[in-house]
Motif scaffolding. Sequence first.
Motif, PDB file in Angstrom:
ATOM      1  N   SER A 135       0.692  -1.191  -0.048  1.00 57.64           N
ATOM      2  CA  SER A 135      -0.084   0.170  -0.008  1.00 57.64           C
ATOM      3  C   SER A 135       0.916   1.219  -0.056  1.00 57.64           C
ATOM      4  O   SER A 135       1.731   1.528   0.856  1.00 57.64           O
ATOM      5  CB  SER A 135      -1.063   0.088   1.358  1.00 57.64           C
ATOM      6  OG  SER A 135      -1.859  -0.881   1.217  1.00 57.64           O
ATOM      7  N   ARG A 139      -2.383   4.546  -2.972  1.00 57.59           N
ATOM      8  CA  ARG A 139      -3.099   3.489  -3.882  1.00 57.59           C
ATOM      9  C   ARG A 139      -2.836   2.007  -3.289  1.00 57.59           C
ATOM     10  O   ARG A 139      -1.651   1.893  -2.192  1.00 57.59           O
ATOM     11  CB  ARG A 139      -2.250   3.275  -5.359  1.00 57.59           C
ATOM     12  CG  ARG A 139      -2.698   4.585  -5.915  1.00 57.59           C
ATOM     13  CD  ARG A 139      -2.083   4.968  -7.423  1.00 57.59           C
ATOM     14  NE  ARG A 139      -0.608   5.015  -6.870  1.00 57.59           N
ATOM     15  CZ  ARG A 139       0.230   4.648  -7.861  1.00 57.59           C
ATOM     16  NH1 ARG A 139      -0.075   4.020  -9.057  1.00 57.59           N
ATOM     17  NH2 ARG A 139       1.610   4.550  -7.363  1.00 57.59           N
ATOM     18  N   LEU A 149      -1.003  -7.733 -11.719  1.00 55.15           N
ATOM     19  CA  LEU A 149      -1.064  -6.912 -10.769  1.00 55.15           C
ATOM     20  C   LEU A 149      -2.385  -6.050 -10.918  1.00 55.15           C
ATOM     21  O   LEU A 149      -2.471  -5.580 -11.893  1.00 55.15           O
ATOM     22  CB  LEU A 149       0.099  -6.106 -10.528  1.00 55.15           C
ATOM     23  CG  LEU A 149       1.473  -6.764 -10.498  1.00 55.15           C
ATOM     24  CD1 LEU A 149       2.583  -5.706 -10.251  1.00 55.15           C
ATOM     25  CD2 LEU A 149       1.460  -7.383  -9.015  1.00 55.15           C
ATOM     26  N   HIS A 193       2.374  -0.407 -18.909  1.00 51.98           N
ATOM     27  CA  HIS A 193       1.892  -1.883 -18.491  1.00 51.98           C
ATOM     28  C   HIS A 193       0.400  -1.993 -18.399  1.00 51.98           C
ATOM     29  O   HIS A 193       0.201  -3.232 -17.643  1.00 51.98           O
ATOM     30  CB  HIS A 193       2.775  -1.828 -16.973  1.00 51.98           C
ATOM     31  CG  HIS A 193       1.902  -0.866 -15.867  1.00 51.98           C
ATOM     32  ND1 HIS A 193       2.030  -1.159 -14.375  1.00 51.98           N
ATOM     33  CD2 HIS A 193       1.006   0.263 -16.215  1.00 51.98           C
ATOM     34  CE1 HIS A 193       1.349  -0.135 -14.003  1.00 51.98           C
ATOM     35  NE2 HIS A 193       0.751   0.700 -14.938  1.00 51.98           N
ATOM     36  N   CYS A 220      -2.463  -4.788 -14.662  1.00 50.77           N
ATOM     37  CA  CYS A 220      -1.110  -4.452 -15.057  1.00 50.77           C
ATOM     38  C   CYS A 220      -0.334  -5.595 -15.653  1.00 50.77           C
ATOM     39  O   CYS A 220      -0.418  -6.533 -14.439  1.00 50.77           O
ATOM     40  CB  CYS A 220      -0.528  -3.484 -14.332  1.00 50.77           C
ATOM     41  SG  CYS A 220      -1.424  -2.115 -14.105  1.00 50.77           S
TER      42      CYS A 220
HETATM   43  C1  Q0Z Z   1       4.619  -0.569  -8.483  1.00 53.79           C
HETATM   44  C2  Q0Z Z   1       2.843   0.817  -6.268  1.00 53.79           C
HETATM   45  C3  Q0Z Z   1       1.063   0.569  -4.490  1.00 53.79           C
HETATM   46  C4  Q0Z Z   1       0.519   1.086  -6.674  1.00 53.79           C
HETATM   47  C5  Q0Z Z   1       5.176  -2.457  -7.463  1.00 53.79           C
HETATM   48  N1  Q0Z Z   1       3.773  -3.163 -13.463  1.00 53.79           N
HETATM   49  C6  Q0Z Z   1       4.373  -3.321 -12.367  1.00 53.79           C
HETATM   50  N2  Q0Z Z   1       5.391  -4.534 -11.971  1.00 53.79           N
HETATM   51  C7  Q0Z Z   1       5.707  -4.847 -10.798  1.00 53.79           C
HETATM   52  N3  Q0Z Z   1       5.864  -4.024  -9.762  1.00 53.79           N
HETATM   53  C8  Q0Z Z   1       4.828  -2.981  -9.948  1.00 53.79           C
HETATM   54  C9  Q0Z Z   1       4.336  -2.420 -11.139  1.00 53.79           C
HETATM   55 CL1  Q0Z Z   1       3.071  -1.302 -11.244  1.00 53.79          CL
HETATM   56  C10 Q0Z Z   1       4.972  -1.945  -8.903  1.00 53.79           C
HETATM   57  N4  Q0Z Z   1       4.708  -0.255  -7.370  1.00 53.79           N
HETATM   58  C11 Q0Z Z   1       4.387   0.825  -6.651  1.00 53.79           C
HETATM   59  C12 Q0Z Z   1       2.417   0.575  -4.757  1.00 53.79           C
HETATM   60  C13 Q0Z Z   1       0.215   0.765  -5.349  1.00 53.79           C
HETATM   61  C14 Q0Z Z   1       1.820   1.128  -6.988  1.00 53.79           C
HETATM   62  F1  Q0Z Z   1       0.840   0.176  -3.392  1.00 53.79           F
HETATM   63  N5  Q0Z Z   1       5.160  -1.417  -6.708  1.00 53.79           N
END
Ligand code: Q0Z
Length: 425
Positions: A135, A139, A149, A193, A220
């Motif tokens: 978190s 977001r 995701l 993504h 994503c």
């Molecule tokens: C983004 C984040 C949060 C939203 C991981 N496409 C991706 N692949 C791997 N990891 C990520 C993404 Cl977007 C990723 N975050 C930051 C945290 C809500 C985005 F709680 N962490």
Amino acid sequence: MDDTLLGIGQVAKESGLTVSALRFYAGSSILVPAVVDPATGYRLYRPTQLRDARVLAQLRRVAMPLRDIRQILAAQADLAEVAVIIERHLRRLEAELADAKRVFSTVQHLLDDQENRMSTTNDALSGLADRHLHSGKVRDLYSADDGSLLIVTTDRISAFDYVLPSEIPDKGAILSQLSLWWFAQLADAAPHHVITADVAEYPSEFRPYADVLRGRSMLCRRLSMVPVECVARGYLTGSALADYQRTGAVHGVALPPGLVDGSRLPEPIFTPTTKAPVGDHDAPMTYDAVVETVGAGRAEKLRALTLDAYRRGAEQAASAGVILADSKFEFGEAPDGTLVLADEVLTPDSSRFWPADGWRPGQAQPSYDKQFVRDWLTGASGWDRTGPPPPLPEAVVKQTRARYVEAFQRLTGRRFEADVQPQPA
Ligand code: Q0Z
């Protein structure tokens, strides 16, 4: 050779292990006593075994498995082999630490569900707690069974580094849809993504939550995230202004003299930062530090993609009467090595937006979205900025919601409609 043998009690005392632990290890073929006195049955150890016992005691402190310790004691003359075993265990510990961080984050999320009545999405999505990954202030991130995701943008709002105890109705949907619109606008400059924002296409485990997720979430591709926050700035303010006032340069880029808070820069600059753990602040990186972190090839691509996305965003914002002072982009790498735009893009949470008609270099610029919140918190609320901030009055919530709606409509040229499945841009 010194053949003075040591009793088990003495080895225990001098190694910090207990007698019963030493017996247990001997039973596991580690540190088997050199001699068992045939008359007394006493276990006797050679002096070199005392050193082994000390090594064993140390390695158990860092939870090294017995089979690795056995290997180290057998290979002790071969320091290179010992180093390989230690390195392997270090990587295990690092993986466990990363895992523990995810667990703690999930625990906080679970507790939040009970404590934080104000967070509507937390309550509604508590059934996804076992899929919750992370978190942010605003977001939440969930993982799907197929490896994709889900980013859920809540109605939470932060100011002065606090998440406020009031939500702004529809803020999450507005920012989620703004981000989706920008991803589509930028698609010919950089792949992104997003798989889909249509809840009907989400993996089945998310279907029960369709009504909460609709309009405020996106599915994503999971990428390997680049550990650099890619910031572009066209105007001087915030930490970059402080940098400039101290050194005349920003992240190693020299700037002309005479610039003030809010000045437009001669051209947009790339000011990357490290990704700080939750609660910390990002630290500035020079371009050379980015090269060291990701390699020269990736660094150059990141800079070019970041400045290109910023220029396009700033241009479109300008035509809507909005200054895009700066913006933070995050990239991930696809399995084929492509750099992919990830996270959120060109939202007021990742960028500084200023109303163009209020732009006065030489003073702090009003924020497009949060100015009512900041003014109330620093003025009428009486809050001293030490403890948690107070809930916002209804009027401030309404004005602020209207600013988000207005920003969305000016930037995209679309009407914002709550509770509607967004259509692809
Ligand atoms: C983004 C984040 C949060 C939203 C991981 N496409 C991706 N692949 C791997 N990891 C990520 C993404 Cl977007 C990723 N975050 C930051 C945290 C809500 C985005 F709680 N962490």
